[in-house]
Design an enzyme around this catalytic site. Sequence first.
Site, PDB file in Angstrom:
ATOM      1  N   ARG A  23      14.815   5.257  33.532  1.00  0.00           N
ATOM      2  CA  ARG A  23      14.736   6.690  33.250  1.00  0.00           C
ATOM      3  C   ARG A  23      16.041   7.207  32.637  1.00  0.00           C
ATOM      4  O   ARG A  23      16.160   8.408  32.373  1.00  0.00           O
ATOM      5  CB  ARG A  23      14.437   7.454  34.544  1.00  0.00           C
ATOM      6  CG  ARG A  23      13.208   6.968  35.300  1.00  0.00           C
ATOM      7  CD  ARG A  23      11.926   7.085  34.481  1.00  0.00           C
ATOM      8  NE  ARG A  23      11.615   8.450  34.100  1.00  0.00           N
ATOM      9  CZ  ARG A  23      10.984   9.328  34.902  1.00  0.00           C
ATOM     10  NH1 ARG A  23      10.612   8.958  36.116  1.00  0.00           N
ATOM     11  NH2 ARG A  23      10.719  10.543  34.487  1.00  0.00           N
ATOM     12  N   LYS A  25      25.921  -6.304  35.332  1.00  0.00           N
ATOM     13  CA  LYS A  25      27.028  -5.585  35.957  1.00  0.00           C
ATOM     14  C   LYS A  25      28.249  -6.461  36.218  1.00  0.00           C
ATOM     15  O   LYS A  25      29.390  -5.984  36.148  1.00  0.00           O
ATOM     16  CB  LYS A  25      26.557  -4.932  37.258  1.00  0.00           C
ATOM     17  CG  LYS A  25      25.577  -3.780  37.047  1.00  0.00           C
ATOM     18  CD  LYS A  25      25.256  -3.092  38.346  1.00  0.00           C
ATOM     19  CE  LYS A  25      24.383  -1.865  38.122  1.00  0.00           C
ATOM     20  NZ  LYS A  25      24.156  -1.106  39.364  1.00  0.00           N
ATOM     21  N   ARG A  32      19.130 -12.427  53.791  1.00  0.00           N
ATOM     22  CA  ARG A  32      18.415 -13.606  54.284  1.00  0.00           C
ATOM     23  C   ARG A  32      19.357 -14.791  54.473  1.00  0.00           C
ATOM     24  O   ARG A  32      19.170 -15.613  55.369  1.00  0.00           O
ATOM     25  CB  ARG A  32      17.283 -13.973  53.320  1.00  0.00           C
ATOM     26  CG  ARG A  32      16.146 -12.963  53.296  1.00  0.00           C
ATOM     27  CD  ARG A  32      14.973 -13.471  52.473  1.00  0.00           C
ATOM     28  NE  ARG A  32      13.841 -12.567  52.538  1.00  0.00           N
ATOM     29  CZ  ARG A  32      13.643 -11.548  51.713  1.00  0.00           C
ATOM     30  NH1 ARG A  32      14.529 -11.315  50.734  1.00  0.00           N
ATOM     31  NH2 ARG A  32      12.599 -10.760  51.834  1.00  0.00           N
ATOM     32  N   ARG A  74      25.545 -15.424  51.163  1.00  0.00           N
ATOM     33  CA  ARG A  74      25.467 -14.568  49.973  1.00  0.00           C
ATOM     34  C   ARG A  74      26.245 -13.268  50.158  1.00  0.00           C
ATOM     35  O   ARG A  74      26.522 -12.561  49.192  1.00  0.00           O
ATOM     36  CB  ARG A  74      24.012 -14.254  49.647  1.00  0.00           C
ATOM     37  CG  ARG A  74      23.195 -15.479  49.247  1.00  0.00           C
ATOM     38  CD  ARG A  74      21.817 -15.098  48.795  1.00  0.00           C
ATOM     39  NE  ARG A  74      21.842 -14.262  47.602  1.00  0.00           N
ATOM     40  CZ  ARG A  74      20.763 -13.722  47.044  1.00  0.00           C
ATOM     41  NH1 ARG A  74      19.574 -13.921  47.576  1.00  0.00           N
ATOM     42  NH2 ARG A  74      20.868 -12.988  45.957  1.00  0.00           N
TER      43      ARG A  74
END
Length: 291
Positions: free
Chosen positions: A20, A71, A160, A164
């Site tokens: 958007r 990013k 999970r 990470r």
Amino acid sequence: MTAPAQGRAAVFGRPIGHSRSPVLHRAAYALLGLDIGYTAVEGGEEEAPRIAAMLRSEPGWRGGSFTMPLKHVMVPLMDTVSDRVARLGVLNTVVVSRDGTGQVRLHGENTDVAGIVRALRDAGTTRLSRAAVLGAGGTAAAATEALAQLGAASLDYVVRTPARAAGVLALAADLGLEARAVSAEEAGARLGEYGAVVSTLPPHAADGMVGALRVDTVPARTPLLDVAYDPWPSVLAAAWEAAGGRVVSGLSMLVHQAVEQVRLFSGAGDADWERVTNVMCDAVDLSRPAS
């Protein structure tokens, strides 16, 4: 009011068709009377060098908005970055400038932090001590700094695979926060302790967590900011609201971070930014922030 100026900007990422950002930016530049076009450009990690070269070589570029998966990979392609980008390791904004000799320079910024802070403040969150972040990627890094600004001293990262979360755990430690990587079940057992929860996961990634998070036990009015705004409401957001929690749409974050990008791309420092924000909210059918 700043004099009209020509230019171009775009949002880059993959997938990008749902974004958007073009609607938001075009509404803002129209209000400001600026001839700055804004489009959406598909691009993945392997195309980051080509995108940086395009911003340097093609005329008229004011800047770019960057989403997943760009990013991280755009950061080393910058000439300079803000202290925040250096700290977080991710950007969502590239400002294109030219010096007196015509030399083009790319500067990396991160406006996601301001977007998250303002979205939560719009929902009534002005101070908290403990919060949870779903995910551990680039937006989770921005959420870490945003929640620290709101006073959080302790964060749980719901992941999970604990390994990470190494990057955001290190960032939290650098910011002086107590932080842990936890499972959805562990977060669900302490859901009542969180002053806010921020889901930084992509669309549908949190759908299967509703049961483990024990969303039906969420205290009334506890805010959930779900940055994934398409489709909306997400399964998580719908369950959260049904249980009495307060849901903050990712569109609110998107608007507020985009306002900061418009400042950077337009140079319209003397603009009525409350009015700009309201026009951008109207463009995506989002309730205006309370004055």
